[in-house]
Design a protein around this motif. Structure first.
Motif, PDB file in Angstrom:
ATOM      1  N   ALA A   1     -10.415 -25.264  -9.785  1.00 10.65           N
ATOM      2  CA  ALA A   1     -10.250 -24.907  -8.554  1.00 10.65           C
ATOM      3  C   ALA A   1      -9.310 -23.964  -7.961  1.00 10.65           C
ATOM      4  N   GLY A   2      -8.250 -23.766  -9.065  1.00  8.93           N
ATOM      5  CA  GLY A   2      -7.162 -22.873  -8.617  1.00  8.93           C
ATOM      6  C   GLY A   2      -7.268 -21.615  -9.178  1.00  8.93           C
ATOM      7  N   VAL A   3      -8.345 -21.186  -9.931  1.00  4.54           N
ATOM      8  CA  VAL A   3      -8.681 -19.958 -10.331  1.00  4.54           C
ATOM      9  C   VAL A   3      -8.288 -18.836  -9.377  1.00  4.54           C
ATOM     10  N   PRO A   4      -7.433 -17.846  -9.517  1.00  8.79           N
ATOM     11  CA  PRO A   4      -7.206 -16.759  -8.599  1.00  8.79           C
ATOM     12  C   PRO A   4      -8.394 -15.572  -8.825  1.00  8.79           C
ATOM     13  N   TRP A   5      -8.381 -14.751  -7.987  1.00 13.09           N
ATOM     14  CA  TRP A   5      -9.339 -13.635  -8.280  1.00 13.09           C
ATOM     15  C   TRP A   5      -8.269 -12.412  -7.400  1.00 13.09           C
ATOM     16  N   ILE A   6      -8.351 -11.323  -8.601  1.00  9.86           N
ATOM     17  CA  ILE A   6      -7.589  -9.979  -8.133  1.00  9.86           C
ATOM     18  C   ILE A   6      -8.595  -9.089  -7.968  1.00  9.86           C
ATOM     19  N   VAL A   7      -8.919  -8.647  -6.807  1.00  6.18           N
ATOM     20  CA  VAL A   7      -9.937  -7.837  -6.662  1.00  6.18           C
ATOM     21  C   VAL A   7      -9.743  -6.302  -6.187  1.00  6.18           C
ATOM     22  N   GLY A   8     -10.279  -5.405  -6.678  1.00  2.00           N
ATOM     23  CA  GLY A   8     -10.334  -3.934  -6.339  1.00  2.00           C
ATOM     24  C   GLY A   8     -11.372  -3.575  -5.458  1.00  2.00           C
ATOM     25  N   LEU A   9     -10.813  -3.135  -4.069  1.00  2.00           N
ATOM     26  CA  LEU A   9     -11.992  -2.630  -3.197  1.00  2.00           C
ATOM     27  C   LEU A   9     -12.456  -1.279  -3.671  1.00  2.00           C
ATOM     28  N   PRO A  10     -13.692  -1.167  -3.737  1.00  7.68           N
ATOM     29  CA  PRO A  10     -14.259   0.138  -4.172  1.00  7.68           C
ATOM     30  C   PRO A  10     -14.080   1.292  -3.119  1.00  7.68           C
ATOM     31  N   ASP A  11     -14.170   2.333  -4.016  1.00 11.22           N
ATOM     32  CA  ASP A  11     -14.006   3.748  -2.854  1.00 11.22           C
ATOM     33  C   ASP A  11     -15.138   3.920  -1.791  1.00 11.22           C
ATOM     34  N   ASP A  12     -14.889   5.011  -1.141  1.00  5.39           N
ATOM     35  CA  ASP A  12     -15.694   4.974   0.093  1.00  5.39           C
ATOM     36  C   ASP A  12     -16.983   6.242  -0.331  1.00  5.39           C
ATOM     37  N   THR A  13     -17.273   6.152  -1.471  1.00  4.08           N
ATOM     38  CA  THR A  13     -18.316   7.211  -1.686  1.00  4.08           C
ATOM     39  C   THR A  13     -19.855   6.879  -1.511  1.00  4.08           C
ATOM     40  N   ALA A  14     -20.100   5.310  -1.807  1.00  9.70           N
ATOM     41  CA  ALA A  14     -21.431   4.891  -1.379  1.00  9.70           C
ATOM     42  C   ALA A  14     -21.821   5.011   0.134  1.00  9.70           C
ATOM     43  N   PRO A  15     -22.933   5.106   0.524  1.00  5.37           N
ATOM     44  CA  PRO A  15     -23.349   5.102   1.992  1.00  5.37           C
ATOM     45  C   PRO A  15     -22.836   3.742   2.656  1.00  5.37           C
ATOM     46  N   TYR A  16     -22.984   2.769   2.277  1.00  5.84           N
ATOM     47  CA  TYR A  16     -22.247   1.622   3.144  1.00  5.84           C
ATOM     48  C   TYR A  16     -21.073   1.053   2.526  1.00  5.84           C
ATOM     49  N   ALA A  17     -20.364   1.785   1.917  1.00  9.61           N
ATOM     50  CA  ALA A  17     -18.916   1.441   1.248  1.00  9.61           C
ATOM     51  C   ALA A  17     -18.033   0.623   2.130  1.00  9.61           C
ATOM     52  N   ALA A  18     -18.241   1.090   3.615  1.00 11.40           N
ATOM     53  CA  ALA A  18     -17.319   0.765   4.302  1.00 11.40           C
ATOM     54  C   ALA A  18     -17.750  -1.155   4.767  1.00 11.40           C
ATOM     55  N   VAL A  19     -19.038  -1.182   4.866  1.00 10.23           N
ATOM     56  CA  VAL A  19     -19.437  -2.534   4.814  1.00 10.23           C
ATOM     57  C   VAL A  19     -19.000  -3.644   4.018  1.00 10.23           C
ATOM     58  N   VAL A  20     -19.046  -2.968   2.646  1.00 11.44           N
ATOM     59  CA  VAL A  20     -18.657  -3.576   1.314  1.00 11.44           C
ATOM     60  C   VAL A  20     -17.170  -4.002   1.388  1.00 11.44           C
ATOM     61  N   ARG A  21     -16.226  -2.789   1.601  1.00 15.61           N
ATOM     62  CA  ARG A  21     -14.845  -3.127   1.691  1.00 15.61           C
ATOM     63  C   ARG A  21     -14.564  -4.012   2.665  1.00 15.61           C
ATOM     64  N   ARG A  22     -15.234  -3.895   4.067  1.00 18.86           N
ATOM     65  CA  ARG A  22     -14.774  -5.100   4.948  1.00 18.86           C
ATOM     66  C   ARG A  22     -15.001  -6.569   4.445  1.00 18.86           C
ATOM     67  N   GLY A  23     -16.358  -6.576   3.971  1.00 19.52           N
ATOM     68  CA  GLY A  23     -16.686  -7.839   3.626  1.00 19.52           C
ATOM     69  C   GLY A  23     -15.751  -8.584   2.490  1.00 19.52           C
ATOM     70  N   LEU A  24     -15.194  -7.734   1.367  1.00 17.48           N
ATOM     71  CA  LEU A  24     -14.359  -8.088   0.547  1.00 17.48           C
ATOM     72  C   LEU A  24     -12.861  -8.395   0.998  1.00 17.48           C
ATOM     73  N   ALA A  25     -12.479  -7.555   2.013  1.00 15.88           N
ATOM     74  CA  ALA A  25     -11.361  -7.750   2.894  1.00 15.88           C
ATOM     75  C   ALA A  25     -11.095  -8.809   3.403  1.00 15.88           C
ATOM     76  N   GLU A  26     -12.216  -9.334   4.287  1.00 16.24           N
ATOM     77  CA  GLU A  26     -12.645 -10.586   4.995  1.00 16.24           C
ATOM     78  C   GLU A  26     -12.568 -11.712   4.052  1.00 16.24           C
ATOM     79  N   LEU A  27     -12.878 -11.600   2.673  1.00 18.43           N
ATOM     80  CA  LEU A  27     -12.871 -12.763   1.755  1.00 18.43           C
ATOM     81  C   LEU A  27     -11.662 -12.948   1.452  1.00 18.43           C
ATOM     82  N   ASP A  28     -10.796 -11.917   1.059  1.00 19.87           N
ATOM     83  CA  ASP A  28      -9.420 -11.859   0.985  1.00 19.87           C
ATOM     84  C   ASP A  28      -8.573 -12.844   1.854  1.00 19.87           C
TER      85      ASP A  28
END
Length: 236
Positions: A147-174
């Motif tokens: 249950a304590g396994v940590p995740w270290i996550v890199g946010l992808p760059d903004d080159t994909a068309p919907y990258a901003a949505v992906v980055r926001r989702g990952l940041a919210e998960l963080d």
């Protein structure tokens, strides 16, 4: 003279039909560009290992790496993905690898280092589900390895068309999970193809992975700092 650091071990999985296929899994001392995959190249784990060794020269360290290209976390019947509901794809393969690896080295999974989700940013529908799909993936890893396994996550760059949505989702998960820490890669430098990281960026990615792990270690020092043989690093 200072004590010699123990070798870093990595999991080797020979290709089907190779001379070592009968013994498909074995541990090797990590040697960048020699037994790192693909042969002749190396990834961010090389710098992560260097950072870890500088801080913990005598702690056991094992690395399990599985990094299939062009994979997202959304369920996709037409290509492989990391969705936990897909059968015989990335998550199932990583699970099998990790279970076998941990059984053979008697260590625990201490962290997951994740860099991906660019492919999810190519589709609005997939991008909109990144937070939920990643949450399920994180939960599955913790149900499997602690249950304590940590995740270290890199946010992808903004080159994909919907990258901003992906980055926001990952940041919210963080923000919602104290055992996840994310960092930005938007200004990482690329090769001339404009797609792949150059050597400086790969080194920086490994350094940022380690810095993220250290941040979590500081927050959960009684659980995260290496102690005795119970130490392993995991990567996906």
């Amino acid at each position: 003279m200072p004590p010699r650091s123990p070798p870093v071990r990595r999991l080797s999985i020979p290709a089907p039909g190779s001379p070592r296929a009968a013994n498909r899994r074995r541990w090797e001392a990590y040697a960048p560009s020699i037994n790192s995959a693909p042969k002749g190249r190396w990834g961010p784990e090389a710098q992560l290992i260097r950072e870890f060794r500088a801080r913990y020269p005598a702690a056991p360290l094992a690395v399990i790496k599985y990094a299939p290209g062009q994979t997202g976390v959304a369920l996709d019947p037409d290509q492989r993905d990391w969705n936990v509901h897909s059968r015989h794809e990335a998550w199932d393969r990583l699970t099998a690898m990790t279970d076998a690896a941990l059984a053979s080295c008697h260590l625990r999974l201490d962290a997951v280092f994740w860099m991906g989700n660019h492919h999810d940013g190519l589709s609005q529908e997939k991008a909109s589900r990144v937070r939920e799909n990643m949450r399920e993936l994180v939960q599955a890893s913790r149900a499997k390895w602690g249950a304590g396994v940590p995740w270290i996550v890199g946010l992808p760059d903004d080159t994909a068309p919907y990258a901003a949505v992906v980055r926001r989702g990952l940041a919210e998960l963080d923000w919602a999970d104290p055992r996840i820490v994310s960092f930005d890669t938007a200004d990482y430098t690329l090769q001339s193809d404009g797609l792949h990281y150059d050597a400086a960026a790969v080194i920086r990615l490994g350094r940022d992975f380690y810095a993220g792990w250290e941040r979590l270690a500081a927050s959960h020092s009684e659980e995260r700092m290496p102690s005795g043989p119970q130490r392993t690093g995991g990567g996906a």
